[in-house]
Design an enzyme around this catalytic site. Sequence first.
Site, short mmCIF file in Angstrom:
data_model
loop_
_atom_site.label_atom_id
_atom_site.label_comp_id
_atom_site.label_asym_id
_atom_site.label_seq_id
_atom_site.Cartn_x
_atom_site.Cartn_y
_atom_site.Cartn_z
N ARG A 272 10.47 19.70 -2.77
CA ARG A 272 9.46 18.57 -2.21
C ARG A 272 8.70 18.73 -2.31
O ARG A 272 7.89 19.80 -2.45
CB ARG A 272 9.81 17.66 -0.49
CG ARG A 272 10.17 16.81 -0.37
CD ARG A 272 11.26 15.85 -0.83
NE ARG A 272 11.09 14.12 -0.59
CZ ARG A 272 10.29 13.23 -0.94
NH1 ARG A 272 9.81 13.71 -1.45
NH2 ARG A 272 11.35 12.16 -0.63
N LYS A 273 7.31 17.83 -2.14
CA LYS A 273 5.88 17.53 -2.02
C LYS A 273 5.50 18.42 -1.62
O LYS A 273 5.80 17.95 0.06
CB LYS A 273 5.50 16.17 -2.39
CG LYS A 273 5.75 15.37 -1.04
CD LYS A 273 4.90 13.91 -0.61
CE LYS A 273 3.22 13.69 -1.13
NZ LYS A 273 2.93 12.42 -0.66
N GLY B 225 0.84 -0.19 2.06
CA GLY B 225 2.49 -0.92 1.22
C GLY B 225 3.67 -1.03 1.79
O GLY B 225 4.67 -1.67 1.48
N ARG C 119 -2.99 10.25 -12.12
CA ARG C 119 -3.04 11.14 -10.93
C ARG C 119 -3.97 12.29 -12.12
O ARG C 119 -2.89 13.67 -12.11
CB ARG C 119 -1.75 11.36 -10.64
CG ARG C 119 -2.41 11.92 -9.32
CD ARG C 119 -1.43 11.81 -7.63
NE ARG C 119 -1.30 10.63 -7.34
CZ ARG C 119 -0.27 10.78 -6.20
NH1 ARG C 119 0.91 11.61 -6.47
NH2 ARG C 119 0.56 9.70 -6.16
N CYS D 156 1.52 6.03 2.19
CA CYS D 156 0.36 6.98 1.54
C CYS D 156 -0.87 6.50 2.03
O CYS D 156 -1.62 7.23 1.78
CB CYS D 156 0.33 6.34 0.65
SG CYS D 156 2.15 6.50 -0.88
N GLY D 157 -0.56 5.59 2.26
CA GLY D 157 -2.40 4.70 3.33
C GLY D 157 -2.24 4.99 4.61
O GLY D 157 -3.09 5.09 5.62
FE1 SRM Z 1 1.54 8.89 -1.96
C1 SRM Z 1 5.27 8.56 -3.01
C2 SRM Z 1 0.55 6.92 -3.64
C3 SRM Z 1 -1.16 9.47 -0.38
C4 SRM Z 1 3.76 9.77 0.89
N1 SRM Z 1 2.70 8.04 -3.05
C5 SRM Z 1 3.83 8.28 -3.47
C6 SRM Z 1 3.97 7.06 -5.33
C7 SRM Z 1 4.44 8.01 -6.25
C8 SRM Z 1 5.50 6.50 -6.08
C9 SRM Z 1 5.47 5.45 -6.94
O1 SRM Z 1 5.75 6.92 -7.84
O2 SRM Z 1 5.25 4.88 -7.36
C10 SRM Z 1 2.96 6.28 -4.85
C11 SRM Z 1 2.56 6.19 -6.45
C12 SRM Z 1 1.68 4.93 -6.78
C13 SRM Z 1 0.91 4.15 -8.08
O3 SRM Z 1 0.88 3.65 -8.32
O4 SRM Z 1 -0.66 4.58 -7.34
C14 SRM Z 1 1.95 7.19 -4.10
N2 SRM Z 1 0.11 8.53 -2.18
C15 SRM Z 1 -0.60 7.64 -3.08
C16 SRM Z 1 -1.42 7.57 -3.65
C17 SRM Z 1 -2.23 6.69 -4.73
C18 SRM Z 1 -1.76 5.91 -2.55
C19 SRM Z 1 -3.92 5.90 -2.19
O5 SRM Z 1 -3.77 4.48 -2.74
O6 SRM Z 1 -4.36 6.67 -2.18
C20 SRM Z 1 -1.98 9.23 -2.47
C21 SRM Z 1 -2.48 9.68 -3.43
C22 SRM Z 1 -3.28 11.05 -3.23
C23 SRM Z 1 -3.07 12.07 -4.72
O7 SRM Z 1 -4.16 12.06 -4.97
O8 SRM Z 1 -2.39 12.82 -4.46
C24 SRM Z 1 -0.81 9.12 -1.98
N3 SRM Z 1 1.41 9.85 -0.13
C25 SRM Z 1 -0.09 10.11 0.35
C26 SRM Z 1 -0.25 9.63 1.50
C27 SRM Z 1 -1.18 10.74 2.79
C28 SRM Z 1 -1.98 11.61 2.68
O9 SRM Z 1 -1.00 12.79 1.63
O10 SRM Z 1 -2.12 11.76 2.96
C29 SRM Z 1 1.41 10.93 1.99
C30 SRM Z 1 1.66 10.94 3.42
C31 SRM Z 1 0.91 12.09 3.55
C32 SRM Z 1 2.80 13.08 3.00
O11 SRM Z 1 2.91 12.72 2.46
O12 SRM Z 1 3.07 13.96 3.91
C33 SRM Z 1 2.11 9.98 1.22
N4 SRM Z 1 4.06 9.05 -0.89
C34 SRM Z 1 4.29 9.44 -0.07
C35 SRM Z 1 5.91 9.14 0.17
C36 SRM Z 1 6.76 9.97 1.17
C37 SRM Z 1 6.71 11.39 0.75
C38 SRM Z 1 8.27 11.12 2.23
O13 SRM Z 1 8.32 12.85 2.41
O14 SRM Z 1 9.05 11.04 2.07
C39 SRM Z 1 6.18 8.74 -1.07
C40 SRM Z 1 7.58 8.79 -1.77
C41 SRM Z 1 8.43 10.31 -1.84
O15 SRM Z 1 7.44 11.61 -2.37
O16 SRM Z 1 9.49 10.14 -2.32
C42 SRM Z 1 5.27 8.84 -1.61
FE1 SF4 Z 2 3.79 2.79 -2.66
FE2 SF4 Z 2 2.78 4.45 -1.49
FE3 SF4 Z 2 2.08 2.36 -1.05
FE4 SF4 Z 2 4.74 2.57 -0.23
S1 SF4 Z 2 3.03 3.83 0.82
S2 SF4 Z 2 3.71 0.90 -1.87
S3 SF4 Z 2 5.15 4.23 -1.47
S4 SF4 Z 2 1.47 3.63 -2.35
#
Ligand code: SRM
Ligand code: SF4
Length: 519
Positions: free
Chosen positions: A186-187, A445, A72, A450-451
């Site tokens: 956290r993030k 998913g 990433r 994330c979506g």
């Molecule tokens: Fe996300 C975790 C993908 C935007 C909320 N997210 C993950 C992980 C890293 C989990 C993992 O290790 O598999 C996913 C990686 C999957 C992969 O192989 O791609 C993942 N998140 C994504 C992406 C790639 C989705 C996409 O297809 O676009 C986005 C990457 C953004 C970037 O460039 O950094 C992505 N994730 C988001 C967003 C949307 C946003 O930021 O507007 C959110 C909701 C907003 C937020 O964070 O408040 C989001 N992702 C999460 C969470 C829940 C956070 C929480 O506080 O619990 C997780 C799980 C975690 O962090 O424990 C997570």
């Molecule tokens: Fe993976 Fe984020 Fe989609 Fe859940 S919402 S399936 S953590 S990429």
Amino acid sequence: MVVAVNTTTTKKVKLNKIEKVKEAKHGLDVKEEIEKFAQMGWEAMDEDDLIVRLKWLGIFFRPVTPGKFMLRLRTPNGILNSQQLRTFAEIIERYGEDGKADITTRQNIQLRGVHLQDIPDIFRKLEAVGMTSIQSGMDNVRNLTGSPVAGIDPHELIDTRELNQKLQDLITNHGQGSYEFSSLPRKLNIAIEGSKDNSIHAELNDIAFLPAYKDGELGFNVVVGGYLSAQRCAESIPMDVWVRPNEEVLKLCAAILSVYSECALEEGLRENRAKARLMWLIDKWGMNRFRIEVEKKLGQSLQFAAPKDEITLEKRDHLGVNPQKQEGYSYIGIHIPVGHLDAEGLFEIARLADVYGNGEIRATVEQNFIIPFVANDRVEAFLAEPILERYRVNPTPLSRSVISCTGARYCNFALVETKQRAVKLATELDNELNIPSKVRIHWTGCPNSCGQAQAGDIGLMGTKAKKDGQVVEGVNLFMGGKVGKDAHLGSLKQKSIPCDDLKSVLKEILINEFGATVK
Ligand code: SRM
Ligand code: SF4
């Protein structure tokens, strides 16, 4: 049991699992070991280094595809150039069918299929084109978002490109890694809007800046605490602060990050990860105290917010041909279905940017690309390019607005496959219905969202469902998400719809709620 002692209160704190890993060795420390890891291979690595700490470098081990990593990057404000796209294409090309790229919902780029032994070389290649992947995962500030048409938008109030770049430099120590800002509880998501349409989803960010005039001077009102997660979803709320569009933004962000990080032990944010996002601290302290603590850290008082912000437009998706503020030029938004590309796609977009534009490319939170600076007398030739049959500039109403997270193909949290399903369903429904205007469908998913299912006109969140006595892939259906002006989150309307039944459910909704008619 690993306990940390809070030195102010001498209270013993039970650290969560990830904090224990961080306590044992900081995530950034693996930077010095990457050559060693590349030589020894991932199978021989310490599990915490492999699964947790590598994410500080943006390297994600994928349990679904072991040995094929996701990388990433960081793309502040979504700004890219053709040389960078060609570098991404060259990196993934060698992995054949496994080599893919995705535009993320934070206008960022992820590369797939990457082998660990190639990482040192990949890092050198990325550095040579001014890119870094540092601190893009785990307890770090994520990609900094801004209007994808910064600097070219006729409606723009503040050009946020330089601010976002400077902020990234501050947070990552110019891409070298910053110990100061990389052990948050956290993030944390930051977004800076410079235009009038809230293109950055301010409501979903932990810290967001919105243009606002204070006593005739243009700056930003600040909102904080927005986030989505499986446990809780919160819209950002006003901090009652106004800052100038310069160093004040950087200083405020640095102060908030320091307060969040430094009080984390005392306030229990390093105990339960489900209650560690910034909003939990704001809840605990109240906004007044939060503001005061940030002022203390800054060593000065903050100005109160301007009476209103300047978000007056509906959110644009930037697709198609649009006039720039520079006379004689247009920016052209190209639809990249669910943001998924292969090497050939990246090479082609880079070529279009070079041949017709000035080599720049912008990524959007809708997972699309924009090519700016196309001279108006070249637009016709641009639109005749064969690649635009694959990546359209004027797609059909549903396909146009489908957004999807990674889903089961690569993500082990996923409860359903998302991207392929999202494209297929939108295409079929577009073929079967006349839909008067675009309808934004957000697929995610799992409940991590994330979506951004809660942001969609229709949001679909993976879950398990029952059909004919069998457990099958399904979705929970959200509706009513509003983005742009007066943005707010949608809510859950229907639970556990089997994916096989989804088409008929959506058809009915599109006809009854969005004025669609059967073709
Ligand atoms: Fe996300 C975790 C993908 C935007 C909320 N997210 C993950 C992980 C890293 C989990 C993992 O290790 O598999 C996913 C990686 C999957 C992969 O192989 O791609 C993942 N998140 C994504 C992406 C790639 C989705 C996409 O297809 O676009 C986005 C990457 C953004 C970037 O460039 O950094 C992505 N994730 C988001 C967003 C949307 C946003 O930021 O507007 C959110 C909701 C907003 C937020 O964070 O408040 C989001 N992702 C999460 C969470 C829940 C956070 C929480 O506080 O619990 C997780 C799980 C975690 O962090 O424990 C997570
Ligand atoms: Fe993976 Fe984020 Fe989609 Fe859940 S919402 S399936 S953590 S990429």
